[in-house]
Write a protein that holds these residues in place. Sequence first.
Motif, PDB file in Angstrom:
ATOM      1  N   GLN A  52       5.438  14.075 -17.427  1.00 45.23           N
ATOM      2  CA  GLN A  52       6.755  14.719 -17.371  1.00 45.23           C
ATOM      3  C   GLN A  52       7.338  14.888 -18.776  1.00 45.23           C
ATOM      4  OE1 GLN A  52       8.401  16.205 -14.935  1.00 45.23           O
ATOM      5  NE2 GLN A  52      10.107  16.684 -16.292  1.00 45.23           N
ATOM      6  N   GLU A  53       7.254  13.848 -19.598  1.00 46.47           N
ATOM      7  CA  GLU A  53       7.760  13.930 -20.977  1.00 46.47           C
ATOM      8  C   GLU A  53       7.002  14.983 -21.780  1.00 46.47           C
ATOM      9  OE1 GLU A  53      10.332  12.403 -22.644  1.00 46.47           O
ATOM     10  OE2 GLU A  53      10.962  11.694 -20.673  1.00 46.47           O
ATOM     11  N   MET A  54       5.693  15.050 -21.607  1.00 45.00           N
ATOM     12  CA  MET A  54       4.899  16.041 -22.339  1.00 45.00           C
ATOM     13  C   MET A  54       5.241  17.448 -21.873  1.00 45.00           C
ATOM     14  SD  MET A  54       3.298  14.453 -24.650  1.00 45.00           S
ATOM     15  CE  MET A  54       4.740  13.394 -24.673  1.00 45.00           C
ATOM     16  N   HIS A  55       5.484  17.623 -20.582  1.00 40.59           N
ATOM     17  CA  HIS A  55       5.879  18.929 -20.055  1.00 40.59           C
ATOM     18  C   HIS A  55       7.208  19.367 -20.683  1.00 40.59           C
ATOM     19  CE1 HIS A  55       6.499  22.203 -17.227  1.00 40.59           C
ATOM     20  NE2 HIS A  55       7.718  21.729 -17.033  1.00 40.59           N
ATOM     21  N   GLU A  56       8.170  18.452 -20.745  1.00 43.07           N
ATOM     22  CA  GLU A  56       9.477  18.759 -21.325  1.00 43.07           C
ATOM     23  C   GLU A  56       9.370  19.041 -22.827  1.00 43.07           C
ATOM     24  OE1 GLU A  56      12.221  15.656 -20.233  1.00 43.07           O
ATOM     25  OE2 GLU A  56      11.877  16.006 -18.091  1.00 43.07           O
ATOM     26  N   LEU A  57       8.546  18.286 -23.517  1.00 42.19           N
ATOM     27  CA  LEU A  57       8.374  18.493 -24.949  1.00 42.19           C
ATOM     28  C   LEU A  57       7.726  19.841 -25.233  1.00 42.19           C
ATOM     29  CD1 LEU A  57       8.588  17.450 -27.834  1.00 42.19           C
ATOM     30  CD2 LEU A  57       6.467  16.187 -27.459  1.00 42.19           C
ATOM     31  N   ARG A  58       6.702  20.196 -24.472  1.00 40.81           N
ATOM     32  CA  ARG A  58       6.045  21.482 -24.662  1.00 40.81           C
ATOM     33  C   ARG A  58       7.020  22.623 -24.375  1.00 40.81           C
ATOM     34  NH1 ARG A  58       4.505  25.638 -22.756  1.00 40.81           N
ATOM     35  NH2 ARG A  58       2.722  26.855 -23.329  1.00 40.81           N
ATOM     36  N   ALA A  59       7.847  22.489 -23.344  1.00 39.25           N
ATOM     37  CA  ALA A  59       8.853  23.511 -23.024  1.00 39.25           C
ATOM     38  C   ALA A  59       9.864  23.643 -24.168  1.00 39.25           C
ATOM     39  CB  ALA A  59       9.556  23.165 -21.717  1.00 39.25           C
ATOM     40  N   GLU A  60      10.244  22.526 -24.754  1.00 43.24           N
ATOM     41  CA  GLU A  60      11.182  22.537 -25.885  1.00 43.24           C
ATOM     42  C   GLU A  60      10.566  23.278 -27.076  1.00 43.24           C
ATOM     43  OE1 GLU A  60      14.639  22.164 -27.206  1.00 43.24           O
ATOM     44  OE2 GLU A  60      14.476  20.424 -25.910  1.00 43.24           O
ATOM     45  N   LEU A  61       9.296  23.010 -27.353  1.00 41.23           N
ATOM     46  CA  LEU A  61       8.617  23.686 -28.459  1.00 41.23           C
ATOM     47  C   LEU A  61       8.486  25.188 -28.199  1.00 41.23           C
ATOM     48  CD1 LEU A  61       5.895  21.024 -29.235  1.00 41.23           C
ATOM     49  CD2 LEU A  61       7.762  21.723 -30.756  1.00 41.23           C
ATOM     50  N   ALA A  62       8.184  25.572 -26.964  1.00 43.09           N
ATOM     51  CA  ALA A  62       8.083  26.989 -26.625  1.00 43.09           C
ATOM     52  C   ALA A  62       9.438  27.673 -26.786  1.00 43.09           C
ATOM     53  CB  ALA A  62       7.549  27.150 -25.198  1.00 43.09           C
ATOM     54  N   SER A  63      10.495  27.000 -26.389  1.00 43.84           N
ATOM     55  CA  SER A  63      11.851  27.540 -26.541  1.00 43.84           C
ATOM     56  C   SER A  63      12.176  27.740 -28.019  1.00 43.84           C
ATOM     57  CB  SER A  63      12.853  26.599 -25.878  1.00 43.84           C
ATOM     58  OG  SER A  63      14.159  27.049 -26.075  1.00 43.84           O
ATOM     59  N   TRP A  64      11.785  26.767 -28.841  1.00 40.25           N
ATOM     60  CA  TRP A  64      12.008  26.874 -30.284  1.00 40.25           C
ATOM     61  C   TRP A  64      11.259  28.080 -30.854  1.00 40.25           C
ATOM     62  CZ3 TRP A  64       8.090  25.373 -33.996  1.00 40.25           C
ATOM     63  CH2 TRP A  64       8.518  25.482 -35.316  1.00 40.25           C
ATOM     64  N   LEU A  65       9.994  28.271 -30.451  1.00 39.33           N
ATOM     65  CA  LEU A  65       9.233  29.423 -30.943  1.00 39.33           C
ATOM     66  C   LEU A  65       9.904  30.735 -30.530  1.00 39.33           C
ATOM     67  CD1 LEU A  65       5.464  28.512 -30.408  1.00 39.33           C
ATOM     68  CD2 LEU A  65       6.706  28.693 -32.567  1.00 39.33           C
ATOM     69  N   ARG A  66      10.396  30.798 -29.306  1.00 43.37           N
ATOM     70  CA  ARG A  66      11.071  32.019 -28.842  1.00 43.37           C
ATOM     71  C   ARG A  66      12.331  32.305 -29.673  1.00 43.37           C
ATOM     72  NH1 ARG A  66       9.656  29.623 -23.899  1.00 43.37           N
ATOM     73  NH2 ARG A  66       7.904  30.725 -22.965  1.00 43.37           N
ATOM     74  N   ARG A  67      13.111  31.256 -29.959  1.00 45.86           N
ATOM     75  CA  ARG A  67      14.307  31.448 -30.788  1.00 45.86           C
ATOM     76  C   ARG A  67      13.919  31.933 -32.179  1.00 45.86           C
ATOM     77  NH1 ARG A  67      15.747  26.717 -28.524  1.00 45.86           N
ATOM     78  NH2 ARG A  67      15.368  25.517 -30.403  1.00 45.86           N
ATOM     79  N   GLU A  68      12.892  31.326 -32.757  1.00 47.52           N
ATOM     80  CA  GLU A  68      12.451  31.722 -34.099  1.00 47.52           C
ATOM     81  C   GLU A  68      11.994  33.171 -34.117  1.00 47.52           C
ATOM     82  OE1 GLU A  68      12.257  29.897 -37.221  1.00 47.52           O
ATOM     83  OE2 GLU A  68      13.775  28.865 -36.033  1.00 47.52           O
ATOM     84  N   ALA A  69      11.247  33.585 -33.098  1.00 44.66           N
ATOM     85  CA  ALA A  69      10.736  34.959 -33.051  1.00 44.66           C
ATOM     86  C   ALA A  69      11.857  35.967 -32.849  1.00 44.66           C
ATOM     87  CB  ALA A  69       9.711  35.091 -31.930  1.00 44.66           C
ATOM     88  N   GLY A  70      12.941  35.558 -32.218  1.00 47.64           N
ATOM     89  CA  GLY A  70      14.061  36.455 -31.959  1.00 47.64           C
ATOM     90  C   GLY A  70      14.962  36.681 -33.158  1.00 47.64           C
ATOM     91  N   GLN A  71      14.800  35.877 -34.200  1.00 43.80           N
ATOM     92  CA  GLN A  71      15.613  36.026 -35.409  1.00 43.80           C
ATOM     93  C   GLN A  71      14.859  36.886 -36.407  1.00 43.80           C
ATOM     94  OE1 GLN A  71      16.548  32.161 -36.925  1.00 43.80           O
ATOM     95  NE2 GLN A  71      17.190  31.406 -34.936  1.00 43.80           N
ATOM     96  N   SER A  72      15.598  37.622 -37.204  1.00 44.27           N
ATOM     97  CA  SER A  72      14.913  38.379 -38.247  1.00 44.27           C
ATOM     98  C   SER A  72      14.465  37.388 -39.317  1.00 44.27           C
ATOM     99  CB  SER A  72      15.828  39.442 -38.840  1.00 44.27           C
ATOM    100  OG  SER A  72      16.980  38.853 -39.385  1.00 44.27           O
ATOM    101  N   PRO A  73      13.229  37.498 -39.767  1.00 42.65           N
ATOM    102  CA  PRO A  73      12.722  36.539 -40.762  1.00 42.65           C
ATOM    103  C   PRO A  73      13.563  36.577 -42.034  1.00 42.65           C
ATOM    104  CG  PRO A  73      10.950  37.952 -39.949  1.00 42.65           C
ATOM    105  CD  PRO A  73      12.239  38.495 -39.413  1.00 42.65           C
TER     106      PRO A  73
END
Length: 178
Positions: A52-73
């Motif tokens: 469960q903790e690993m599932h939540e951590l992976r989801a958090e990392l995926a969310s972070w990648l999505r936020r990063e990709a949505g910003q202009s570099p």
Amino acid sequence: SVLLRALRNEGLLPLDTQRLAPALRRLTEVFARVSGAFEEALAPAVPVLWAQEMHELRAELASWLRREAGQSPQALPLHFELAFGLPASEANDEASRAEPAAIGPYLVRGAIDLVEQCADGTLRVTDHKTGRVPSASNGDLQGGTSLQRVLYGMALEALFPQHRVSEGRLYYCTERGG
């Protein structure tokens, strides 16, 4: 840092919407490998809680990648876990230094989470935080208790005098951190 190095080596940085899908696939691969190694080494007592903790951590990392990709570099990522004055480690960036940084009469040791190059050639130091943003933050040094980004910027300039650091930031990169 393992994921960011893999993304850099595959030409997926800086992140943007076109690079997001392959970056998320790479996250899945790297996360499985790293979490599997930790699971084997730690032998968690309650496997269902670990999962469960690993599932939540992976989801958090995926969310972070999505936020990063949505910003202009704003800057090009150069170094991840750039260590100085610390024992050598596979987790450290290849540009890490064995010697500590000399800031005036003081020797400083540490590892900078992220060093990026801005469009004007200056460097930006980022320290990733997983907690919540302090209520009195707003870029404040909090009465001297939040000097890490400043000291890291000074250390980076001491180690690489040909570069100038223009910004040091704390990045609360998790959903929990806002």
